[in-house]
Design a protein around this motif. Structure first.
Motif, PDB file in Angstrom:
ATOM      1  N   UNK A 145       0.841  -1.195   0.000  1.00  0.00           N
ATOM      2  CA  UNK A 145       0.000   0.000   0.000  1.00  0.00           C
ATOM      3  C   UNK A 145       0.881   1.252   0.000  1.00  0.00           C
ATOM      4  N   UNK A 146       1.923   1.220   0.861  1.00  0.00           N
ATOM      5  CA  UNK A 146       2.804   2.400   0.908  1.00  0.00           C
ATOM      6  C   UNK A 146       3.505   2.604  -0.435  1.00  0.00           C
ATOM      7  N   UNK A 147       4.010   1.510  -1.023  1.00  0.00           N
ATOM      8  CA  UNK A 147       4.715   1.630  -2.305  1.00  0.00           C
ATOM      9  C   UNK A 147       3.766   2.203  -3.364  1.00  0.00           C
ATOM     10  N   UNK A 222     -20.366  -4.562   2.930  1.00  0.00           N
ATOM     11  CA  UNK A 222     -19.003  -4.548   2.396  1.00  0.00           C
ATOM     12  C   UNK A 222     -18.853  -3.700   1.127  1.00  0.00           C
ATOM     13  N   UNK A 223     -19.875  -3.702   0.252  1.00  0.00           N
ATOM     14  CA  UNK A 223     -19.738  -2.917  -0.992  1.00  0.00           C
ATOM     15  C   UNK A 223     -19.706  -1.417  -0.690  1.00  0.00           C
ATOM     16  N   UNK A 224     -20.551  -0.993   0.266  1.00  0.00           N
ATOM     17  CA  UNK A 224     -20.561   0.419   0.650  1.00  0.00           C
ATOM     18  C   UNK A 224     -19.206   0.788   1.288  1.00  0.00           C
ATOM     19  N   UNK A 225     -18.726  -0.102   2.147  1.00  0.00           N
ATOM     20  CA  UNK A 225     -17.426   0.149   2.809  1.00  0.00           C
ATOM     21  C   UNK A 225     -16.339   0.296   1.753  1.00  0.00           C
ATOM     22  N   UNK A 233      -9.085   7.163  -2.180  1.00  0.00           N
ATOM     23  CA  UNK A 233      -7.830   6.659  -2.767  1.00  0.00           C
ATOM     24  C   UNK A 233      -7.096   5.673  -1.877  1.00  0.00           C
ATOM     25  N   UNK A 234      -7.760   5.193  -0.806  1.00  0.00           N
ATOM     26  CA  UNK A 234      -7.096   4.223   0.081  1.00  0.00           C
ATOM     27  C   UNK A 234      -7.293   2.806  -0.475  1.00  0.00           C
ATOM     28  N   UNK A 235      -6.499   1.836   0.031  1.00  0.00           N
ATOM     29  CA  UNK A 235      -6.681   0.444  -0.382  1.00  0.00           C
ATOM     30  C   UNK A 235      -7.537  -0.278   0.660  1.00  0.00           C
ATOM     31  N   UNK A 236      -8.187  -1.356   0.207  1.00  0.00           N
ATOM     32  CA  UNK A 236      -8.978  -2.185   1.122  1.00  0.00           C
ATOM     33  C   UNK A 236      -8.250  -3.520   1.236  1.00  0.00           C
ATOM     34  N   UNK A 250     -17.721 -16.967  -2.224  1.00  0.00           N
ATOM     35  CA  UNK A 250     -17.625 -15.513  -2.417  1.00  0.00           C
ATOM     36  C   UNK A 250     -16.142 -15.167  -2.485  1.00  0.00           C
ATOM     37  N   UNK A 251     -15.821 -14.148  -3.315  1.00  0.00           N
ATOM     38  CA  UNK A 251     -14.405 -13.833  -3.505  1.00  0.00           C
ATOM     39  C   UNK A 251     -14.118 -12.412  -3.034  1.00  0.00           C
ATOM     40  N   UNK A 252     -13.078 -12.269  -2.192  1.00  0.00           N
ATOM     41  CA  UNK A 252     -12.751 -10.921  -1.702  1.00  0.00           C
ATOM     42  C   UNK A 252     -12.550  -9.917  -2.837  1.00  0.00           C
ATOM     43  N   UNK A 253     -11.951 -10.359  -3.948  1.00  0.00           N
ATOM     44  CA  UNK A 253     -11.749  -9.447  -5.088  1.00  0.00           C
ATOM     45  C   UNK A 253     -13.082  -8.896  -5.588  1.00  0.00           C
ATOM     46  N   UNK A 254     -14.105  -9.743  -5.610  1.00  0.00           N
ATOM     47  CA  UNK A 254     -15.427  -9.292  -6.078  1.00  0.00           C
ATOM     48  C   UNK A 254     -16.088  -8.367  -5.052  1.00  0.00           C
ATOM     49  N   UNK A 255     -15.672  -8.482  -3.787  1.00  0.00           N
ATOM     50  CA  UNK A 255     -16.247  -7.598  -2.755  1.00  0.00           C
ATOM     51  C   UNK A 255     -15.598  -6.212  -2.797  1.00  0.00           C
ATOM     52  N   UNK A 256     -14.503  -6.072  -3.541  1.00  0.00           N
ATOM     53  CA  UNK A 256     -13.858  -4.762  -3.653  1.00  0.00           C
ATOM     54  C   UNK A 256     -12.502  -4.683  -2.952  1.00  0.00           C
ATOM     55  N   UNK A 257     -12.014  -5.834  -2.439  1.00  0.00           N
ATOM     56  CA  UNK A 257     -10.706  -5.796  -1.770  1.00  0.00           C
ATOM     57  C   UNK A 257      -9.594  -5.716  -2.814  1.00  0.00           C
TER      58      UNK A 257
END
Ligand SMILES: Cc1ncc(COP(=O)(O)O)c(C=O)c1O
Length: 484
Positions: A145-147, A222-225, A233-236, A250-257
């Protein structure tokens, strides 16, 4: 008390005699400063005595092959014995970590295919197997995330973690030099979205979440979050320690992570904790990929596999060599032997078992140990021992210790921190209905006993090789070395 292996040592006894040296000695290879004047004081003992010593110790300990181990958040599921056979094949077990890639194509192919399978499970395209544990996966995720932000000229200082987070999340944030900002939990057990909105801004680098969270509930928002976090501009970040509840469904990538770590040793089986090492691979989206640790396993144009060090934007190495290869072999064997349907079935059964046990405990012990959040749980659930403490004068720790007398490993206690007298129970998919029933009945028995005589629980365990230990003392003043 069993004597230590050093106390059993008798000069001159041997378990193994090495063959005579038939090649020239290479005494000069090791620099002088690394050489000892005296040989190390190893125990001298015969093979039968060694076998007996460790077999005796293993029977004194509580382990998964001996009994039910519902340690919430730790996913202590059965480790199929087939995995041990494949991990022990000489081509796997004897592979040297410095072997040239051209001569380790089979191992690299296993890693490559494991990466592909994990990418599919997370719903994110790029995987690195590099981190050695879940917590190191977290550190990798925060450094990524920092990079990512620094490459955009941004220097952010804060990372959000919910108050239900596993302790490694805020610890990782601090270790990486960010400030931890806690988020509250709503009445449903999920992230308090209003609190999130009030704390998120363009100084926030990331939000670290596990979903389902450590209360065993799925965050319906989770989608709203994800959209609130992405808007600044932050990462999840997805702490994948609880993937056993949703894998194949269910896949974390599909949840927006954007970044996920897996605990291979939990979800994808591996004797862990005191039983063996772990692995905490990470999966990321396209925008994070350039920063992944190096080397990366890659397929070259001619079809061969290789280790790619030529990654100028990489966060670098977090550990020596390529990772705990035996863990990769076991997890790969697990994924292949179950297949996609089998993995979904694992999650379904884990969730079913947890809900069954929660219902049984509600029936048999609900008055004293109600659920902290009364909703359908995922693969684990939290009870509160507050009413039990008030009515019977025993605490969650007492119940946990008394369970050992009944032949069960205790659930996780006093975590998550926001639940009074918490008991976090994760039965996993590999337990039978009979075992779950027996556990619920044992809990009910302990409560009935305590109503008559609280000291039975307060002084437990009574039947284990060691009685109640000073756990705080052991954590604060550990003696981890055998005095010679
Ligand atoms: C929710 C959660 N996150 C992270 C971790 C850290 O994983 P590891 O123990 O592999 O470092 C754990 C481990 O227990 C966990 O339960």
């Amino acid at each position: 008390m069993t004597a230590t292996i050093f106390e059993k040592s008798v000069e001159g006894r041997r378990a193994f005699v090495a063959p005579e040296l038939d090649v020239p000695r290479e005494d000069d290879t090791l620099p002088e400063r690394f050489r000892r004047a005296e040989p190390p004081k190893l125990p001298e003992i015969s093979e039968p005595e060694i076998v007996r010593h460790y077999t005796t110790l293993s029977t004194k300990n509580f382990h998964l092959d001996k009994g039910f181990y519902p340690l919430g958040s730790c996913t202590m599921k059965h480790n199929p014995k087939l995995h041990e056979r494949v991990a022990a094949l000489p081509g796997h077990a004897r592979l040297h970590p410095l072997q040239a890639p051209a001569r380790a194509q089979g191992a690299l192919q296993l890693m490559w295919e494991l990466q592909r399978a994990l990418a599919e499970i997370a719903g994110l395209p790029h995987v690195s197997l590099h981190p050695a544990a879940g917590s190191q996966g977290e550190l990798a995720g925060v450094l990524l995330t920092r990079a990512y932000h620094e490459a955009r000229g941004e220097h952010r200082h804060r990372i959000l973690t919910p108050d239900t987070a596993h302790g490694t999340n805020p610890a990782t944030v601090t270790m990486a030099g960010y400030e931890v900002v806690k988020l509250g939990t709503d009445a449903d057990g999920g992230v308090d979205v209003d609190d999130l909105r009030s704390k998120v801004d363009d100084d926030v680098a990331s939000l670290m979440l596990t979903n389902p969270n450590t209360l065993g509930v799925f965050d319906r928002n989770i989608e709203e979050i994800a959209s609130v976090v992405h808007d600044v501009g932050a990462t999840l970040y997805y702490d994948g320690a609880n993937l056993n509840a949703v894998m194949g469904r269910a896949r974390p990538g599909d949840m927006g992570f954007d970044i996920v770590h897996y605990n291979l040793h939990k979800t994808f089986t591996q004797p862990h904790g005191g039983g063996g090492p772990g692995a905490g691979p990470i999966a990321v989206s396209d925008r994070i990929e350039p920063y992944l640790p190096k080397p990366q396993v890659v397929r070259r144009e001619d079809g061969t596999l290789d280790l790619d060090y030529d990654r100028p934007e990489s966060i670098g190495r977090l550990r020596g060599f390529q990772g705990n290869f035996g863990v990769f072999v076991r997890s790969y064997a697990y994924i292949l032997s179950l297949g996609a349907d089998g993995l979904a079935d694992v999650s379904d059964t884990a969730v079913l078992n947890a809900n069954y046990l929660m219902a049984r405990l509600r029936e048999l012990a609900g008055e004293h140990l109600p659920a902290a959040f009364d909703r359908t749980c995922m693969h684990e659930f939290v009870l509160t021992g507050g009413p039990m403490k008030k009515a019977l004068g025993i605490r969650t720790a007492d119940l946990a210790k008394r369970l050992l007398d009944k032949g069960f490993h205790p659930p996780t206690v006093y975590f998550p921190l926001l639940v009074d007298e918490a008991l976090l129970i994760e039965p996993t998919e590999t337990e039978t209905k009979e075992t779950l029933d027996a556990f619920a009945e044992a809990v009910a028995e302990i409560l009935a006993e305590a109503a008559e005589d609280a000291s039975l629980a307060k002084e437990a365990p009574h039947t284990t090789p060691v009685r109640r230990l000073d756990e705080a003392g052991a954590a604060k003043r550990p003696v981890i070395r055998q005095p010679l």
